[in-house]
Design a protein around this motif. Structure first.
Motif, PDB file in Angstrom:
ATOM      1  N   GLY A   1      25.176 -38.254   5.649  1.00  0.00           N
ATOM      2  CA  GLY A   1      25.683 -36.897   5.498  1.00  0.00           C
ATOM      3  C   GLY A   1      26.313 -36.730   4.127  1.00  0.00           C
ATOM      4  N   ILE A   2      26.072 -35.585   3.496  1.00  0.00           N
ATOM      5  CA  ILE A   2      26.618 -35.294   2.171  1.00  0.00           C
ATOM      6  C   ILE A   2      27.257 -33.916   2.206  1.00  0.00           C
ATOM      7  N   SER A   3      28.510 -33.824   1.768  1.00  0.00           N
ATOM      8  CA  SER A   3      29.188 -32.547   1.639  1.00  0.00           C
ATOM      9  C   SER A   3      28.909 -31.990   0.244  1.00  0.00           C
ATOM     10  N   THR A   4      28.624 -30.698   0.171  1.00  0.00           N
ATOM     11  CA  THR A   4      28.254 -30.075  -1.096  1.00  0.00           C
ATOM     12  C   THR A   4      28.907 -28.697  -1.228  1.00  0.00           C
ATOM     13  N   PRO A   5      29.224 -28.266  -2.443  1.00  0.00           N
ATOM     14  CA  PRO A   5      29.713 -26.909  -2.629  1.00  0.00           C
ATOM     15  C   PRO A   5      28.578 -25.872  -2.662  1.00  0.00           C
ATOM     16  N   ASN A   6      27.307 -26.342  -2.753  1.00  0.00           N
ATOM     17  CA  ASN A   6      26.181 -25.421  -2.871  1.00  0.00           C
ATOM     18  C   ASN A   6      24.992 -25.966  -2.076  1.00  0.00           C
ATOM     19  N   LEU A   7      24.921 -25.588  -0.803  1.00  0.00           N
ATOM     20  CA  LEU A   7      23.889 -26.092   0.091  1.00  0.00           C
ATOM     21  C   LEU A   7      22.481 -25.742  -0.392  1.00  0.00           C
ATOM     22  N   ALA A   8      22.270 -24.528  -0.837  1.00  0.00           N
ATOM     23  CA  ALA A   8      20.935 -24.108  -1.266  1.00  0.00           C
ATOM     24  C   ALA A   8      20.448 -24.954  -2.434  1.00  0.00           C
ATOM     25  N   ARG A   9      21.314 -25.204  -3.399  1.00  0.00           N
ATOM     26  CA  ARG A   9      20.938 -26.001  -4.570  1.00  0.00           C
ATOM     27  C   ARG A   9      20.582 -27.431  -4.168  1.00  0.00           C
ATOM     28  N   LEU A  10      21.412 -28.054  -3.326  1.00  0.00           N
ATOM     29  CA  LEU A  10      21.169 -29.439  -2.938  1.00  0.00           C
ATOM     30  C   LEU A  10      19.949 -29.545  -2.014  1.00  0.00           C
ATOM     31  N   ARG A  11      19.774 -28.560  -1.126  1.00  0.00           N
ATOM     32  CA  ARG A  11      18.593 -28.533  -0.278  1.00  0.00           C
ATOM     33  C   ARG A  11      17.335 -28.460  -1.124  1.00  0.00           C
ATOM     34  N   SER A  12      17.334 -27.616  -2.133  1.00  0.00           N
ATOM     35  CA  SER A  12      16.187 -27.489  -3.028  1.00  0.00           C
ATOM     36  C   SER A  12      15.886 -28.813  -3.725  1.00  0.00           C
ATOM     37  N   PHE A  13      16.920 -29.511  -4.176  1.00  0.00           N
ATOM     38  CA  PHE A  13      16.725 -30.804  -4.840  1.00  0.00           C
ATOM     39  C   PHE A  13      16.056 -31.798  -3.897  1.00  0.00           C
ATOM     40  N   TYR A  14      16.624 -31.978  -2.699  1.00  0.00           N
ATOM     41  CA  TYR A  14      16.099 -32.980  -1.776  1.00  0.00           C
ATOM     42  C   TYR A  14      14.738 -32.590  -1.190  1.00  0.00           C
ATOM     43  N   CYS A  15      14.496 -31.304  -0.961  1.00  0.00           N
ATOM     44  CA  CYS A  15      13.208 -30.876  -0.399  1.00  0.00           C
ATOM     45  C   CYS A  15      12.150 -30.683  -1.482  1.00  0.00           C
ATOM     46  N   ASP A  16      12.451 -29.873  -2.487  1.00  0.00           N
ATOM     47  CA  ASP A  16      11.446 -29.514  -3.479  1.00  0.00           C
ATOM     48  C   ASP A  16      11.123 -30.649  -4.444  1.00  0.00           C
ATOM     49  N   LEU A  17      12.123 -31.445  -4.830  1.00  0.00           N
ATOM     50  CA  LEU A  17      11.875 -32.512  -5.790  1.00  0.00           C
ATOM     51  C   LEU A  17      11.626 -33.871  -5.153  1.00  0.00           C
ATOM     52  N   LEU A  18      12.357 -34.191  -4.083  1.00  0.00           N
ATOM     53  CA  LEU A  18      12.199 -35.514  -3.482  1.00  0.00           C
ATOM     54  C   LEU A  18      11.245 -35.539  -2.291  1.00  0.00           C
ATOM     55  N   GLY A  19      10.937 -34.383  -1.707  1.00  0.00           N
ATOM     56  CA  GLY A  19       9.933 -34.336  -0.648  1.00  0.00           C
ATOM     57  C   GLY A  19      10.441 -34.330   0.777  1.00  0.00           C
ATOM     58  N   PHE A  20      11.741 -34.104   0.991  1.00  0.00           N
ATOM     59  CA  PHE A  20      12.264 -33.985   2.350  1.00  0.00           C
ATOM     60  C   PHE A  20      11.798 -32.672   2.969  1.00  0.00           C
ATOM     61  N   THR A  21      11.797 -32.610   4.293  1.00  0.00           N
ATOM     62  CA  THR A  21      11.482 -31.404   5.054  1.00  0.00           C
ATOM     63  C   THR A  21      12.724 -30.996   5.836  1.00  0.00           C
ATOM     64  N   GLU A  22      13.032 -29.699   5.850  1.00  0.00           N
ATOM     65  CA  GLU A  22      14.182 -29.227   6.623  1.00  0.00           C
ATOM     66  C   GLU A  22      13.818 -29.156   8.100  1.00  0.00           C
ATOM     67  N   LEU A  23      14.588 -29.869   8.925  1.00  0.00           N
ATOM     68  CA  LEU A  23      14.373 -29.870  10.373  1.00  0.00           C
ATOM     69  C   LEU A  23      15.160 -28.768  11.054  1.00  0.00           C
ATOM     70  N   SER A  24      16.387 -28.524  10.575  1.00  0.00           N
ATOM     71  CA  SER A  24      17.223 -27.508  11.205  1.00  0.00           C
ATOM     72  C   SER A  24      18.271 -27.021  10.221  1.00  0.00           C
ATOM     73  N   HIS A  25      18.821 -25.856  10.562  1.00  0.00           N
ATOM     74  CA  HIS A  25      19.893 -25.255   9.761  1.00  0.00           C
ATOM     75  C   HIS A  25      20.822 -24.550  10.753  1.00  0.00           C
ATOM     76  N   ILE A  26      22.086 -24.963  10.767  1.00  0.00           N
ATOM     77  CA  ILE A  26      23.045 -24.327  11.671  1.00  0.00           C
ATOM     78  C   ILE A  26      24.291 -23.925  10.892  1.00  0.00           C
ATOM     79  N   THR A  27      25.048 -23.006  11.474  1.00  0.00           N
ATOM     80  CA  THR A  27      26.349 -22.630  10.927  1.00  0.00           C
ATOM     81  C   THR A  27      27.335 -22.547  12.081  1.00  0.00           C
ATOM     82  N   TRP A  28      28.610 -22.693  11.754  1.00  0.00           N
ATOM     83  CA  TRP A  28      29.649 -22.445  12.743  1.00  0.00           C
ATOM     84  C   TRP A  28      30.861 -21.860  12.056  1.00  0.00           C
ATOM     85  N   GLN A  29      31.645 -21.123  12.830  1.00  0.00           N
ATOM     86  CA  GLN A  29      32.857 -20.471  12.361  1.00  0.00           C
ATOM     87  C   GLN A  29      34.066 -21.201  12.947  1.00  0.00           C
ATOM     88  N   PRO A  30      35.269 -20.947  12.412  1.00  0.00           N
ATOM     89  CA  PRO A  30      36.465 -21.585  12.972  1.00  0.00           C
ATOM     90  C   PRO A  30      36.570 -21.330  14.478  1.00  0.00           C
TER      91      PRO A  30
END
Length: 146
Positions: free
Chosen positions: A9-38
């Motif tokens: 697990g990696i904490s990031t200030p910019n999920l979209a940017r890091l997702r793009s790096f790992y998926c678009d450049l390294l070849g990962f596939t997104e399995l799921s995306h969730i959000t939660w509130q307090p």
């Protein structure tokens, strides 16, 4: 008994940017995306935090999963300036086995990825360390013997 699982697990200030790096450049596939509130007491309990709110993307490549967290709450402490040195306690780096370290190094370098050095030949292994957009270290490793 605990089973070995390839998951980090990696904490990031910019999920979209890091997702793009790992998926678009390294070849990962997104399995799921969730959000939660307090107010998610179970999540807060597991994380030993209060009032968490976040978006999470689960990425997968082969047997490896990378879970990216972007926390909206609680507030983040200020980040140290510069890149975190690899000898500092905590996670050092992610290691990816590759078939051709030189080709992957050149491809990622052309895409603007920062590396500490070109691939180095250690005899049975050729390897290099690079940085993702948040400064986290990753290793590209080609096993050339055995």
């Amino acid at each position: 008994m605990i089973r070995a699982v390839h998951h980090v697990g990696i904490s990031t200030p910019n999920l979209a940017r890091l997702r793009s790096f790992y998926c678009d450049l390294l070849g990962f596939t997104e399995l799921s995306h969730i959000t939660w509130q307090p107010g998610e007491a179970q999540i807060d309990k597991v994380m030993a935090l209060s009032g968490t709110a976040a978006s999470v993307a689960m990425l997968k490549m082969g047997p490896t999963c990378v879970e990216l967290f972007q926390f909206e709450a609680p507030p983040q402490p200020p980040r140290d300036a510069g890149d975190r040195p690899v000898q500092r306690h905590g996670m050092s780096h992610l290691c990816f086995d590759v078939a051709d370290v030189e080709a992957d190094y050149q491809r990622l370098l052309a895409a603007g990825v920062r590396f500490h050095a070109p691939p180095q030949d250690f005899g049975s292994v050729k390897a290099t360390y690079g940085r993702d957009p948040d400064g986290n270290v990753f290793e590209l490793q080609q096993i050339v013997d055995g």
